[in-house]
Design an enzyme around this catalytic site. Structure first.
Site, PDB file in Angstrom:
ATOM      1  N   TYR A  12      12.092  15.567  -1.550  1.00 44.81           N
ATOM      2  CA  TYR A  12      12.257  15.899  -0.126  1.00 44.81           C
ATOM      3  C   TYR A  12      12.320  14.642   0.757  1.00 44.81           C
ATOM      4  CZ  TYR A  12      10.858  18.006   4.396  1.00 44.81           C
ATOM      5  OH  TYR A  12      10.764  18.399   5.711  1.00 44.81           O
ATOM      6  N   ILE A  13      11.250  13.881   0.782  1.00 43.90           N
ATOM      7  CA  ILE A  13      11.223  12.723   1.691  1.00 43.90           C
ATOM      8  C   ILE A  13      12.111  11.598   1.130  1.00 43.90           C
ATOM      9  CG2 ILE A  13       9.733  11.119   2.947  1.00 43.90           C
ATOM     10  CD1 ILE A  13       7.437  13.196   2.485  1.00 43.90           C
ATOM     11  N   ASP A  32      14.861   8.968 -10.700  1.00 46.95           N
ATOM     12  CA  ASP A  32      14.126  10.242 -10.623  1.00 46.95           C
ATOM     13  C   ASP A  32      14.212  10.893 -12.003  1.00 46.95           C
ATOM     14  OD1 ASP A  32      13.577  12.252  -7.847  1.00 46.95           O
ATOM     15  OD2 ASP A  32      13.404  13.074  -9.874  1.00 46.95           O
ATOM     16  N   TYR A  76       3.641  13.758  -7.921  1.00 48.12           N
ATOM     17  CA  TYR A  76       3.375  15.174  -7.676  1.00 48.12           C
ATOM     18  C   TYR A  76       2.583  15.275  -6.377  1.00 48.12           C
ATOM     19  CZ  TYR A  76       4.814  16.095 -12.508  1.00 48.12           C
ATOM     20  OH  TYR A  76       5.523  16.193 -13.673  1.00 48.12           O
ATOM     21  N   ASN A  92       0.746  11.139 -13.789  1.00 48.30           N
ATOM     22  CA  ASN A  92       2.039  10.942 -13.133  1.00 48.30           C
ATOM     23  C   ASN A  92       1.943   9.976 -11.953  1.00 48.30           C
ATOM     24  OD1 ASN A  92       4.853  11.632 -12.958  1.00 48.30           O
ATOM     25  ND2 ASN A  92       4.365  12.725 -11.081  1.00 48.30           N
ATOM     26  N   TYR A 141      -5.229  14.920  -5.827  1.00 49.48           N
ATOM     27  CA  TYR A 141      -3.964  14.400  -5.289  1.00 49.48           C
ATOM     28  C   TYR A 141      -4.242  13.205  -4.358  1.00 49.48           C
ATOM     29  CZ  TYR A 141      -0.185  13.900  -1.951  1.00 49.48           C
ATOM     30  OH  TYR A 141       0.771  13.360  -1.124  1.00 49.48           O
ATOM     31  N   PHE A 169       1.506  12.309   7.483  1.00 45.90           N
ATOM     32  CA  PHE A 169       0.892  13.558   7.911  1.00 45.90           C
ATOM     33  C   PHE A 169       1.823  14.690   7.452  1.00 45.90           C
ATOM     34  CE2 PHE A 169      -3.088  12.494  10.012  1.00 45.90           C
ATOM     35  CZ  PHE A 169      -3.069  11.150   9.715  1.00 45.90           C
ATOM     36  N   ASN A 170       2.058  15.745   8.227  1.00 41.45           N
ATOM     37  CA  ASN A 170       2.781  16.903   7.668  1.00 41.45           C
ATOM     38  C   ASN A 170       4.295  16.772   7.823  1.00 41.45           C
ATOM     39  OD1 ASN A 170      -0.063  17.755   8.151  1.00 41.45           O
ATOM     40  ND2 ASN A 170       0.715  19.614   7.195  1.00 41.45           N
ATOM     41  N   THR A 205       0.856  34.681   4.845  1.00 50.17           N
ATOM     42  CA  THR A 205      -0.579  34.732   5.142  1.00 50.17           C
ATOM     43  C   THR A 205      -0.992  33.472   5.889  1.00 50.17           C
ATOM     44  OG1 THR A 205      -0.929  35.968   3.110  1.00 50.17           O
ATOM     45  CG2 THR A 205      -2.878  34.965   4.097  1.00 50.17           C
TER      46      THR A 205
HETATM   47  N1  UFG Z   1      -0.985  27.407   5.961  1.00 49.50           N
HETATM   48  C1  UFG Z   1      -1.115  28.778   6.140  1.00 49.50           C
HETATM   49  N2  UFG Z   1      -0.423  29.586   5.285  1.00 49.50           N
HETATM   50  C2  UFG Z   1       0.351  29.114   4.281  1.00 49.50           C
HETATM   51  C3  UFG Z   1       0.471  27.715   4.110  1.00 49.50           C
HETATM   52  C4  UFG Z   1      -0.227  26.885   4.975  1.00 49.50           C
HETATM   53  O1  UFG Z   1      -1.787  29.243   7.038  1.00 49.50           O
HETATM   54  O2  UFG Z   1       0.921  29.920   3.533  1.00 49.50           O
HETATM   55  C5  UFG Z   1      -1.715  26.516   6.884  1.00 49.50           C
HETATM   56  C6  UFG Z   1      -2.714  25.637   6.167  1.00 49.50           C
HETATM   57  O3  UFG Z   1      -3.942  26.296   6.013  1.00 49.50           O
HETATM   58  C7  UFG Z   1      -2.764  24.424   7.115  1.00 49.50           C
HETATM   59  C8  UFG Z   1      -1.357  24.362   7.696  1.00 49.50           C
HETATM   60  O4  UFG Z   1      -0.791  25.652   7.480  1.00 49.50           O
HETATM   61  O5  UFG Z   1      -3.656  24.689   8.151  1.00 49.50           O
HETATM   62  C9  UFG Z   1      -0.464  23.349   7.017  1.00 49.50           C
HETATM   63  O6  UFG Z   1      -0.516  23.554   5.614  1.00 49.50           O
HETATM   64  P1  UFG Z   1       0.488  22.862   4.609  1.00 49.50           P
HETATM   65  O7  UFG Z   1       0.152  23.364   3.243  1.00 49.50           O
HETATM   66  O8  UFG Z   1       1.882  23.002   5.099  1.00 49.50           O
HETATM   67  O9  UFG Z   1       0.126  21.324   4.735  1.00 49.50           O
HETATM   68  P2  UFG Z   1      -1.295  20.594   4.544  1.00 49.50           P
HETATM   69  O10 UFG Z   1      -1.744  20.177   5.906  1.00 49.50           O
HETATM   70  O11 UFG Z   1      -2.237  21.393   3.751  1.00 49.50           O
HETATM   71  O12 UFG Z   1      -0.882  19.389   3.607  1.00 49.50           O
HETATM   72  C10 UFG Z   1      -0.092  18.298   4.017  1.00 49.50           C
HETATM   73  C11 UFG Z   1       0.714  17.801   2.844  1.00 49.50           C
HETATM   74  C12 UFG Z   1      -0.186  17.334   1.739  1.00 49.50           C
HETATM   75  C13 UFG Z   1      -1.138  16.315   2.256  1.00 49.50           C
HETATM   76  C14 UFG Z   1      -1.848  16.799   3.499  1.00 49.50           C
HETATM   77  C15 UFG Z   1      -2.577  15.665   4.091  1.00 49.50           C
HETATM   78  O13 UFG Z   1       1.557  18.820   2.376  1.00 49.50           O
HETATM   79  O14 UFG Z   1       0.586  16.776   0.712  1.00 49.50           O
HETATM   80  O15 UFG Z   1      -0.916  17.281   4.461  1.00 49.50           O
HETATM   81  O16 UFG Z   1      -3.362  16.076   5.088  1.00 49.50           O
HETATM   82  F1  UFG Z   1      -2.066  16.049   1.330  1.00 49.50           F
END
Ligand code: UFG
Length: 339
Positions: A12-13, A32, A76, A92, A141, A169-170, A205
């Site tokens: 992706y990135i 890759d 990963y 990995n 991770y 971040f996200n 959800t």
């Molecule tokens: N969320 C939901 N429902 C879902 C998926 C996510 O409510 O089905 C919420 C999560 O609880 C969170 C927010 O949406 O509050 C974002 O969740 P993501 O899974 O999209 O992203 P994260 O913040 O958990 O994780 C991201 C990266 C990770 C990294 C992390 C660092 O994807 O790789 O930020 O903070 F480790």
């Protein structure tokens, strides 16, 4: 212009960064193993199917192609999976990185941009999070990324190996015109899951609405993948110009709650998002927002696509283009029924 090797450039990135590097005029080679990446995200002729643990082939490649610098994405990234099979993540992400660094040292390449993560901070004590916040990952991770950051510190000290670690971040959004976007399998990230709910009519959800935030849902710093990709260009060009090793957060410095993301998707798509509220997901801190002042002041980077509707709209366009045939038919039927 330089020759840059991008590991994980079918992901992706990595694929977005490859795209912007080429736009900038750099020559790019993608490495890759396609275990999680997508061949179609890499233009013809520049993909080498090599695992980053294959030091001999990587050394040979870097010497032959006269690589100037490496941007290392191959890893990963699923937090949940990392808690079930931590060994996979250390093999990995850590051994893979070591295999690459060995090859770089053997080939005389000493400039690297490394894909790190906000997961390094675990549950931070202060938000917005500065780079000086304690490093206390709470899952394998995050730990695997921190271990590589540590290795890089020592390589800087004793091997004149210069690196920039970018703690993301996200990441979200897409470059739909370029055919690039988020395609994880299984998908765990919020925005593509909400978009899928809109397309399929099956509710997404939301993990918890009893957090200590204004609307009870978690706050995250959603950064457009193209802004993130551009941060890598600033970082690698700084290293190529003799810059020193450093660590930066990459975020927008503003947070959005899960419910705000739902509302943005409704605005952009013009459709109701079907959702249910579920229990909290383990390990989710209430709020993660970057202080990315350091990257802005030292490297001159700025997010240009931080508007949440812009992010969602790019992701939506990519999702529509990538919907498989069955989903398209079902989506068409629902749209008809709605009108
Ligand atoms: N969320 C939901 N429902 C879902 C998926 C996510 O409510 O089905 C919420 C999560 O609880 C969170 C927010 O949406 O509050 C974002 O969740 P993501 O899974 O999209 O992203 P994260 O913040 O958990 O994780 C991201 C990266 C990770 C990294 C992390 C660092 O994807 O790789 O930020 O903070 F480790």
């Amino acid at each position: 212009m330089a020759t840059i090797l991008v590991t994980g450039g079918a992901g992706y990135i990595g694929s977005h960064t490859r795209y912007f590097l080429q736009k900038q005029g750099h020559s790019v080679i993608v490495v890759d193993n396609l275990s999680r990446g997508h061949r179609e995200m890499v233009p013809d002729g520049i993909l080498r199917e090599i695992d980053t643990r294959d030091t001999a082939r990587l050394t040979d490649l870097m010497k032959r192609e006269r690589v100037d610098a490496v941007i290392h994405f191959a890893a990963y990234i699923a937090v949940g999976e990392s808690t079930k099979v931590p060994e996979l993540y250390f093999a990995n992400n850590v051994s893979g990185s070591l295999g690459l660094f060995d090859a770089m040292l053997a080939a005389g390449v000493n400039k690297l941009v490394f894909s790190s993560t906000a997961a390094a901070y675990g549950i931070p004590q202060r938000v917005p999070i500065a780079e000086t916040e304690p490093i206390t990952p709470i899952n394998p991770y995050g730990e695997s990324k921190v271990m590589v950051e540590k290795i890089l510190e020592w390589l800087d000290r004793y091997r004149e190996f210069r690196s920039v670690c970018l703690r993301y971040f996200n990441a979200c959004g897409a470059e739909p015109e370029a055919g690039l976007g988020e395609l994880h399998d299984p998908e765990t990230h919020l925005i593509p899951l909400i978009l899928k709910a809109v397309m399929t009519g099956k509710p997404v959800t939301l993990f918890g609405d009893d957090y200590p935030t204004d609307d009870g849902t978690c706050i995250r710093d959603y950064i457009h993948v193209s802004d993130l990709a551009e941060a890598h260009i600033f970082a690698v060009e700084d290293l190529l110009n003799g810059g020193t090793s450093d660590v930066f957060n990459v975020g927008t410095a503003s947070g959005h709650s899960v419910k705000e993301v739902v509302t943005a998707v409704e605005r952009v798509t013009g459709k109701k998002v079907p959702f249910t509220i579920g229990p909290r997901r383990e390990g989710d801190p209430p709020s993660l927002v970057a202080d990315s002042q350091k990257l802005q002041s030292k490297l001159g980077w700025k997010p240009k696509r931080a508007d949440l509707d812009r992010i969602v709209s790019d992701a939506w366009e990519f999702a529509l283009r990538n919907m498989n045939q069955n989903e398209q038919l079902a989506y068409g039927r629902r749209q008809k029924a709605d009108t």
